[in-house]
Design a protein around this motif. Structure first.
Motif, PDB file in Angstrom:
ATOM      1  N   UNK A   1      -6.055  11.273   0.271  1.00 14.40           N
ATOM      2  CA  UNK A   1      -4.922  10.513  -1.050  1.00 14.40           C
ATOM      3  C   UNK A   1      -3.624  10.627   0.197  1.00 14.40           C
ATOM      4  N   UNK A   2      -3.565  11.614   0.625  1.00 13.51           N
ATOM      5  CA  UNK A   2      -2.340  11.073   1.916  1.00 13.51           C
ATOM      6  C   UNK A   2      -2.495  10.328   3.325  1.00 13.51           C
ATOM      7  N   UNK A   3      -3.902   9.853   3.605  1.00 15.50           N
ATOM      8  CA  UNK A   3      -4.057   9.119   4.422  1.00 15.50           C
ATOM      9  C   UNK A   3      -3.566   8.077   3.411  1.00 15.50           C
ATOM     10  N   UNK A   4      -4.295   7.328   2.224  1.00 15.01           N
ATOM     11  CA  UNK A   4      -4.314   6.185   1.548  1.00 15.01           C
ATOM     12  C   UNK A   4      -2.808   6.016   1.478  1.00 15.01           C
TER      13      UNK A   4
ATOM     14  N   UNK B   1       3.579   7.739  -2.698  1.00 11.04           N
ATOM     15  CA  UNK B   1       2.019   8.281  -3.011  1.00 11.04           C
ATOM     16  C   UNK B   1       2.499   6.753  -4.099  1.00 11.04           C
ATOM     17  N   UNK B   2       3.261   6.744  -4.920  1.00 12.20           N
ATOM     18  CA  UNK B   2       3.629   5.861  -5.958  1.00 12.20           C
ATOM     19  C   UNK B   2       2.579   4.170  -6.201  1.00 12.20           C
ATOM     20  N   UNK B   3       3.170   4.284  -4.269  1.00 14.26           N
ATOM     21  CA  UNK B   3       1.869   2.986  -4.614  1.00 14.26           C
ATOM     22  C   UNK B   3       0.718   2.552  -4.008  1.00 14.26           C
ATOM     23  N   UNK B   4       0.143   4.136  -4.183  1.00 17.43           N
ATOM     24  CA  UNK B   4      -1.745   3.756  -4.443  1.00 17.43           C
ATOM     25  C   UNK B   4      -1.606   4.339  -5.649  1.00 17.43           C
ATOM     26  N   UNK B   5      -2.986   3.626  -6.106  1.00 16.58           N
ATOM     27  CA  UNK B   5      -3.688   3.887  -7.016  1.00 16.58           C
ATOM     28  C   UNK B   5      -5.391   4.036  -6.924  1.00 16.58           C
ATOM     29  N   UNK B   6      -5.651   4.427  -8.453  1.00 17.65           N
ATOM     30  CA  UNK B   6      -7.257   4.845  -7.514  1.00 17.65           C
ATOM     31  C   UNK B   6      -8.298   3.425  -7.632  1.00 17.65           C
ATOM     32  N   UNK B   7      -7.637   2.290  -7.955  1.00 17.22           N
ATOM     33  CA  UNK B   7      -8.883   1.896  -6.829  1.00 17.22           C
ATOM     34  C   UNK B   7      -8.587   1.581  -5.291  1.00 17.22           C
ATOM     35  N   UNK B   8      -7.634   1.434  -5.507  1.00 15.38           N
ATOM     36  CA  UNK B   8      -7.146   1.834  -3.657  1.00 15.38           C
ATOM     37  C   UNK B   8      -8.023   2.851  -2.897  1.00 15.38           C
TER      38      UNK B   8
ATOM     39  N   UNK C   1     -10.353  11.253  -8.745  1.00 13.50           N
ATOM     40  CA  UNK C   1      -9.124  10.468  -7.613  1.00 13.50           C
ATOM     41  C   UNK C   1      -7.917  10.352  -9.247  1.00 13.50           C
ATOM     42  N   UNK C   2      -8.026  10.248  -9.909  1.00 10.70           N
ATOM     43  CA  UNK C   2      -7.224   9.734 -10.998  1.00 10.70           C
ATOM     44  C   UNK C   2      -6.758  11.153 -11.953  1.00 10.70           C
ATOM     45  N   UNK C   3      -6.486  12.261 -11.892  1.00 10.03           N
ATOM     46  CA  UNK C   3      -6.434  13.494 -12.254  1.00 10.03           C
ATOM     47  C   UNK C   3      -5.487  14.395 -10.533  1.00 10.03           C
TER      48      UNK C   3
END
Length: 180
Positions: A112-115, A124-131, A164-166
């Protein structure tokens, strides 16, 4: 051991700020999963926070990783926490819900950090589960994040999407603390 004592212990034994952030992220995810499953957030959180306590000592001796943490912790935490620490690094087979959760959480926080870091905003606020799900399919993305280990979330009854959502929700709650 209280959370404050655990954090002090972590900062005493781990010198790399990114690794401390990783442990904080794992703590947050473990707490969120504990809440989801109706488990003890304090216990699960401590397992996440302390799981890489020995990294500075064992980074060149992976065969000792986990065992050194258990040695450092002694009687200050429960066997349940020590077993989760051993299970996350494959020093024991993950058997309990908490052990299986920490095993899946460990690579997920880094993933998630890499994403977040490949986004221009680096937040992080621009990362979502589909991404995250799309990046999961890219073998070249975050190569160090073991896909099978993350996918083991199914062993705790969660689809990768739910997991991923949690996880993302938990990490967004501490984004400022971990610099994302």
């Amino acid at each position: 051991m209280t959370r404050e004592e655990a954090l002090e212990l972590l900062k005493t034994h781990v010198t790399n700020r990114n690794l401390i952030n990783h442990c904080l992220a794992c703590e947050a995810i473990m707490r969120r999963l504990a809440r989801h499953f109706g488990e003890d957030e304090e216990v699960w959180g401590l397992a996440g926070l302390l799981h890489d306590l020995d990294y500075d000592y064992t980074k060149d001796k992976p065969e000792e990783h986990g065992f050194k943490s258990v040695e450092i912790l002694g009687d200050s935490v429960t066997e349940e926490i020590k077993n989760a620490i051993l299970a996350h690094c494959e020093k024991k087979t993950p058997e309990t819900l908490m052990e299986r959760a920490l095993y899946a959480v460990d690579p997920t926080s880094g993933f998630i950090v890499a994403a977040a870091l490949i986004r221009p905003e680096k937040k992080l606020n621009v990362v979502d589960v589909p991404f995250l799900l799309n990046r999961f399919k890219e073998k070249g993305f975050a190569k160090g994040a073991n896909r099978e280990q993350m996918k083991s979330c199914e062993d705790i009854g969660l689809s990768l999407e739910e997991f991923y959502a949690l996880s993302l929700e938990a990490m967004k709650e501490i984004a400022n603390e971990i610099g994302l």
